[in-house]
Design an enzyme around this catalytic site. Sequence first.
Site, PDB file in Angstrom:
ATOM      1  N   ILE A 129       0.841  -1.198   0.000  1.00 41.00           N
ATOM      2  CA  ILE A 129       0.000   0.000   0.000  1.00 41.00           C
ATOM      3  C   ILE A 129       0.878   1.251   0.000  1.00 41.00           C
ATOM      4  O   ILE A 129       0.432   2.313  -0.410  1.00 41.00           O
ATOM      5  CB  ILE A 129      -0.986   0.045   1.197  1.00 41.00           C
ATOM      6  CG1 ILE A 129      -0.251   0.101   2.537  1.00 41.00           C
ATOM      7  CG2 ILE A 129      -1.988  -1.073   1.150  1.00 41.00           C
ATOM      8  CD1 ILE A 129      -1.134   0.557   3.692  1.00 41.00           C
ATOM      9  N   ASP A 130       2.128   1.112   0.454  1.00 41.19           N
ATOM     10  CA  ASP A 130       3.009   2.284   0.574  1.00 41.19           C
ATOM     11  C   ASP A 130       3.440   2.857  -0.779  1.00 41.19           C
ATOM     12  O   ASP A 130       3.923   3.987  -0.848  1.00 41.19           O
ATOM     13  CB  ASP A 130       4.266   1.928   1.376  1.00 41.19           C
ATOM     14  CG  ASP A 130       3.969   1.644   2.838  1.00 41.19           C
ATOM     15  OD1 ASP A 130       2.802   1.778   3.243  1.00 41.19           O
ATOM     16  OD2 ASP A 130       4.906   1.276   3.576  1.00 41.19           O
ATOM     17  N   MET A 172      -0.370   5.396   7.040  1.00 41.31           N
ATOM     18  CA  MET A 172       0.747   4.467   6.895  1.00 41.31           C
ATOM     19  C   MET A 172       1.727   5.011   5.865  1.00 41.31           C
ATOM     20  O   MET A 172       1.408   5.906   5.088  1.00 41.31           O
ATOM     21  CB  MET A 172       0.247   3.077   6.503  1.00 41.31           C
ATOM     22  CG  MET A 172      -0.249   2.286   7.711  1.00 41.31           C
ATOM     23  SD  MET A 172      -0.571   0.568   7.304  1.00 41.31           S
ATOM     24  CE  MET A 172      -0.824  -0.118   8.939  1.00 41.31           C
ATOM     25  N   GLU A 225       3.478   7.978   8.851  1.00 38.48           N
ATOM     26  CA  GLU A 225       4.039   7.393  10.080  1.00 38.48           C
ATOM     27  C   GLU A 225       5.572   7.421  10.105  1.00 38.48           C
ATOM     28  O   GLU A 225       6.180   7.421  11.164  1.00 38.48           O
ATOM     29  CB  GLU A 225       3.550   5.944  10.247  1.00 38.48           C
ATOM     30  CG  GLU A 225       4.016   5.047   9.122  1.00 38.48           C
ATOM     31  CD  GLU A 225       3.528   3.613   9.214  1.00 38.48           C
ATOM     32  OE1 GLU A 225       2.900   3.231  10.203  1.00 38.48           O
ATOM     33  OE2 GLU A 225       3.803   2.873   8.249  1.00 38.48           O
TER      34      GLU A 225
HETATM   35  O1  F6P Z   1       4.473  -2.127   4.487  1.00 40.11           O
HETATM   36  C1  F6P Z   1       3.125  -1.867   4.529  1.00 40.11           C
HETATM   37  C2  F6P Z   1       2.719  -1.428   5.913  1.00 40.11           C
HETATM   38  O2  F6P Z   1       1.315  -1.295   5.859  1.00 40.11           O
HETATM   39  C3  F6P Z   1       3.387  -0.144   6.391  1.00 40.11           C
HETATM   40  O3  F6P Z   1       2.781   1.003   5.883  1.00 40.11           O
HETATM   41  C4  F6P Z   1       3.258  -0.282   7.887  1.00 40.11           C
HETATM   42  O4  F6P Z   1       4.260   0.413   8.583  1.00 40.11           O
HETATM   43  C5  F6P Z   1       3.408  -1.742   8.107  1.00 40.11           C
HETATM   44  O5  F6P Z   1       3.018  -2.382   6.910  1.00 40.11           O
HETATM   45  C6  F6P Z   1       2.628  -2.272   9.277  1.00 40.11           C
HETATM   46  O6  F6P Z   1       2.934  -3.602   9.445  1.00 40.11           O
HETATM   47  P1  F6P Z   1       2.182  -4.599  10.438  1.00 40.11           P
HETATM   48  O7  F6P Z   1       0.878  -4.955   9.803  1.00 40.11           O
HETATM   49  O8  F6P Z   1       3.111  -5.749  10.533  1.00 40.11           O
HETATM   50  O9  F6P Z   1       1.983  -3.852  11.718  1.00 40.11           O
END
Ligand code: F6P
Length: 355
Positions: A129-130, A172, A225
Amino acid sequence: MYRPRRVGILTGGGDCPGLNAVIRGAVESCLSTGVQVYGLHDGWRGALTGEGRNLSYADVEGIQTEGGTILGSSRTNIMKGEDGPETVRMRMAQLGIEGLIAVGGDDTLGVANSLRKMGLNVIGVPKTIDNDLSCTDYTFGFDTASNIAMECIDRLHTTAESHSRCIVVECMGRHTGHIALQAGVAANSHLILIPEYPKTFDEIMRLVKSRHLHGENYTIITVAEGFELSHDDEKNLDVDQFGNKSLSEKGLAKELADMIEKEMRSDDTLPDECRKYECRYVVLGHIQRGGAPTAFDRVLGYRLGVKAGQMAVEKQYGKMVALSGVDIIAVELDNALSRKEVDEEFYAAAELLFK
Ligand code: F6P
């Protein structure tokens, strides 16, 4: 005895709207040529244990409409243990899997590239999604996440305005600010903070104070974030198997909201009404990854899946499928792993709105 050809598919890392569309695309294109698709469960963990199942047309019928992944996902890093890659090689041989389609972000694709260098047959499909993977114009999931974030920010305007508040919204974006910028511009945020273009607290406060001195009674700040306040290094955050910090624990939005409120209250040059200014914060978190994908992500995921399946059928391994303009192409996996940051021109255009 005749044994049909078989390829494997896995989805690794954080889930992402559009993953099921990729799975459907790969299954449709492989089965149409008589090649079986074995779906490995829970990302690289499935490649270690062999746990999974053959996917039929019935298994994938209509799944492009659903979020998540029917195969499950994990952040298992097979390069951490000494015999991970050899175990994967052995499992593939046992299961009669001649090549693997790995759908994932930089961590999952990094593992795929290491396996490629060890002689395993892999094809990468970029997912996050990033939206921060290079060699592809967009990653699926980004459009859905940005639209969800945009709708949430739209809603925050009315409540912030009714209460004359500042609201800090955290999106995110671990290393980059693609979602924050896309959603923030679309939803008329008054300031957007992203890791690629740092701003000091003084700069942030200059904008907030100036808005109030010009009669604007509320402010919406969208922050990715991964944006760093100067003292972030001191925080002791959990890390996953790939060394990624758990940014949801960082408390960025809360901290920023607290700092802004404190600064407004303590500035005795401001009129009284500004000094009573309240701040609130919202962390959008996993809401951005949940639920049904947009049409764009369903179709992009499906087309990438079809192409990956076709390449597996043709034994074109060692590559990653990608979106280039409106075309689905193949690029070298080795070149695909660098990070795509937010474009300078786009951020400069957004900055015109920061007032
Ligand atoms: O890499 C995609 C992502 O959604 C990031 O934006 C976010 O920091 C991370 O995954 C969160 O990961 P998790 O679901 O392991 O907390």
